[in-house]
Design a protein around this motif. Sequence first.
Motif, PDB file in Angstrom:
ATOM      1  N   PRO A  45       0.816  -1.218   0.000  1.00  0.00           N
ATOM      2  CA  PRO A  45       0.000   0.000   0.000  1.00  0.00           C
ATOM      3  C   PRO A  45       0.846   1.263   0.000  1.00  0.00           C
ATOM      4  O   PRO A  45       1.838   1.364   0.729  1.00  0.00           O
ATOM      5  CB  PRO A  45      -0.837  -0.119   1.277  1.00  0.00           C
ATOM      6  CG  PRO A  45      -0.128  -1.116   2.123  1.00  0.00           C
ATOM      7  CD  PRO A  45       0.552  -2.047   1.191  1.00  0.00           C
ATOM      8  N   GLY A  46       0.456   2.204  -0.865  1.00  0.00           N
ATOM      9  CA  GLY A  46       1.144   3.483  -0.926  1.00  0.00           C
ATOM     10  C   GLY A  46       2.395   3.495  -1.772  1.00  0.00           C
ATOM     11  O   GLY A  46       3.014   4.550  -1.953  1.00  0.00           O
ATOM     12  N   ALA A  47       2.783   2.339  -2.327  1.00  0.00           N
ATOM     13  CA  ALA A  47       4.012   2.282  -3.114  1.00  0.00           C
ATOM     14  C   ALA A  47       3.808   2.954  -4.470  1.00  0.00           C
ATOM     15  O   ALA A  47       2.742   2.864  -5.075  1.00  0.00           O
ATOM     16  CB  ALA A  47       4.436   0.833  -3.322  1.00  0.00           C
ATOM     17  N   ALA A  48       4.846   3.629  -4.952  1.00  0.00           N
ATOM     18  CA  ALA A  48       4.828   4.184  -6.303  1.00  0.00           C
ATOM     19  C   ALA A  48       5.098   3.050  -7.288  1.00  0.00           C
ATOM     20  O   ALA A  48       5.946   2.192  -7.049  1.00  0.00           O
ATOM     21  CB  ALA A  48       5.878   5.268  -6.439  1.00  0.00           C
ATOM     22  N   VAL A  49       4.362   3.056  -8.397  1.00  0.00           N
ATOM     23  CA  VAL A  49       4.487   1.980  -9.381  1.00  0.00           C
ATOM     24  C   VAL A  49       4.721   2.585 -10.759  1.00  0.00           C
ATOM     25  O   VAL A  49       4.093   3.589 -11.121  1.00  0.00           O
ATOM     26  CB  VAL A  49       3.220   1.105  -9.411  1.00  0.00           C
ATOM     27  CG1 VAL A  49       3.401  -0.054 -10.377  1.00  0.00           C
ATOM     28  CG2 VAL A  49       2.886   0.574  -8.024  1.00  0.00           C
ATOM     29  N   THR A  50       5.590   1.961 -11.548  1.00  0.00           N
ATOM     30  CA  THR A  50       5.877   2.407 -12.905  1.00  0.00           C
ATOM     31  C   THR A  50       5.556   1.294 -13.895  1.00  0.00           C
ATOM     32  O   THR A  50       5.361   0.126 -13.511  1.00  0.00           O
ATOM     33  CB  THR A  50       7.349   2.798 -13.062  1.00  0.00           C
ATOM     34  OG1 THR A  50       8.161   1.616 -12.943  1.00  0.00           O
ATOM     35  CG2 THR A  50       7.768   3.815 -11.997  1.00  0.00           C
ATOM     36  N   VAL A  73      -6.709  -3.617  -3.194  1.00  0.00           N
ATOM     37  CA  VAL A  73      -7.615  -2.496  -2.948  1.00  0.00           C
ATOM     38  C   VAL A  73      -7.151  -1.331  -3.806  1.00  0.00           C
ATOM     39  O   VAL A  73      -6.064  -0.784  -3.577  1.00  0.00           O
ATOM     40  CB  VAL A  73      -7.611  -2.104  -1.455  1.00  0.00           C
ATOM     41  CG1 VAL A  73      -8.518  -0.902  -1.218  1.00  0.00           C
ATOM     42  CG2 VAL A  73      -8.039  -3.286  -0.585  1.00  0.00           C
ATOM     43  N   PRO A  74      -7.915  -0.935  -4.832  1.00  0.00           N
ATOM     44  CA  PRO A  74      -7.430   0.080  -5.778  1.00  0.00           C
ATOM     45  C   PRO A  74      -7.037   1.400  -5.130  1.00  0.00           C
ATOM     46  O   PRO A  74      -6.088   2.057  -5.576  1.00  0.00           O
ATOM     47  CB  PRO A  74      -8.617   0.263  -6.738  1.00  0.00           C
ATOM     48  CG  PRO A  74      -9.393  -1.002  -6.635  1.00  0.00           C
ATOM     49  CD  PRO A  74      -9.231  -1.459  -5.222  1.00  0.00           C
ATOM     50  N   GLY A  75      -7.745   1.805  -4.085  1.00  0.00           N
ATOM     51  CA  GLY A  75      -7.444   3.088  -3.456  1.00  0.00           C
ATOM     52  C   GLY A  75      -6.072   3.149  -2.826  1.00  0.00           C
ATOM     53  O   GLY A  75      -5.558   4.240  -2.563  1.00  0.00           O
ATOM     54  N   CYS A  76      -5.440   1.978  -2.598  1.00  0.00           N
ATOM     55  CA  CYS A  76      -4.110   1.957  -1.981  1.00  0.00           C
ATOM     56  C   CYS A  76      -2.990   2.137  -2.997  1.00  0.00           C
ATOM     57  O   CYS A  76      -1.832   2.315  -2.612  1.00  0.00           O
ATOM     58  CB  CYS A  76      -3.917   0.640  -1.228  1.00  0.00           C
ATOM     59  SG  CYS A  76      -4.962   0.492   0.214  1.00  0.00           S
ATOM     60  N   CYS A  77      -3.332   2.068  -4.270  1.00  0.00           N
ATOM     61  CA  CYS A  77      -2.327   2.223  -5.328  1.00  0.00           C
ATOM     62  C   CYS A  77      -3.065   2.752  -6.560  1.00  0.00           C
ATOM     63  O   CYS A  77      -3.255   2.027  -7.544  1.00  0.00           O
ATOM     64  CB  CYS A  77      -1.670   0.876  -5.603  1.00  0.00           C
ATOM     65  SG  CYS A  77      -0.105   0.985  -6.494  1.00  0.00           S
ATOM     66  N   PRO A  78      -3.486   4.030  -6.542  1.00  0.00           N
ATOM     67  CA  PRO A  78      -4.428   4.546  -7.539  1.00  0.00           C
ATOM     68  C   PRO A  78      -3.939   4.474  -8.983  1.00  0.00           C
ATOM     69  O   PRO A  78      -4.741   4.313  -9.902  1.00  0.00           O
ATOM     70  CB  PRO A  78      -4.626   6.000  -7.101  1.00  0.00           C
ATOM     71  CG  PRO A  78      -4.243   6.037  -5.666  1.00  0.00           C
ATOM     72  CD  PRO A  78      -3.164   5.022  -5.513  1.00  0.00           C
ATOM     73  N   GLU A  79      -2.639   4.607  -9.208  1.00  0.00           N
ATOM     74  CA  GLU A  79      -2.130   4.630 -10.578  1.00  0.00           C
ATOM     75  C   GLU A  79      -1.966   3.253 -11.191  1.00  0.00           C
ATOM     76  O   GLU A  79      -1.745   3.105 -12.403  1.00  0.00           O
ATOM     77  CB  GLU A  79      -0.785   5.373 -10.623  1.00  0.00           C
ATOM     78  CG  GLU A  79       0.406   4.617 -10.048  1.00  0.00           C
ATOM     79  CD  GLU A  79       0.530   4.708  -8.531  1.00  0.00           C
ATOM     80  OE1 GLU A  79       1.628   4.417  -8.019  1.00  0.00           O
ATOM     81  OE2 GLU A  79      -0.468   5.078  -7.855  1.00  0.00           O
TER      82      GLU A  79
END
Length: 250
Positions: A45-50, A73-79
């Motif tokens: 959760p909260g991690a930046a993803v590329t 849970v989509p809200g934990c990694c919106p992108e």
Amino acid sequence: MDNNVQQSVVAILSRRPEVVETGPFVIGWDPTTDSRNVSYATPRPGAAVTADDVAALVAAFRAIDRIPRLEYVPGCCPELESLLLAAGFAIEARHTYLACTPATLAPLPVPDGFELIEPSTDEEHHGGLSVQNEAFGGEATATPADVERAARTQRNGGVVLAIRTTTGEYAAAGLASPPGAGLVEVAGIATAERFRRRGLAAALTAELAATAFRRGAQGAWLEAESPVAGRVYERVGFVPSGQRLYIALD
């Protein structure tokens, strides 16, 4: 609640027999089964993803010969969702998750003519697992690997329960995962077709949560695949609390 649920999924996958960590993702998988419901990934959760992270995730799945698939849970990694879709992933489902605490739990008794057990032998595990397998479209007979997974859940601090008639016929079964981030996931709730609409699923769900709470869990969560199932869970104190996404690259 979203972050806690997502952290609990990370913990669940981290207890699989085999674990692969790649970038912000954790893949938990089991070499004894190719079930897509057992081997999958989730982001921290909260991690930046590329896009590069997603490509590395797909490669990691290919290396272990499993379908690239995530539950989160989509809200934990919106992108993340847009990156996965751009990489060719397809959405399988969005499910509502419901949460319960000791304060909201409303226990229900097991109906007359039935008894609730916590399996401790291979035979008892086999009885409950066979109900689950048949209910979810699998082989009606549980395998030794199925029994070992259930026993491992217990060894790791999870809860496995079954309901059978007083004459020994197995009627329902389910489990609660070992705690992660203070939460357990209640899952695999199944009732044999001939025993449905008797309140067994509600009673089993309530007792799984109650047992987990007695053993130290602070909360429980589960998913409802239909409004009918959701109403069953709400009867025993589970409250709709968010969404989870299932997405795969077949």
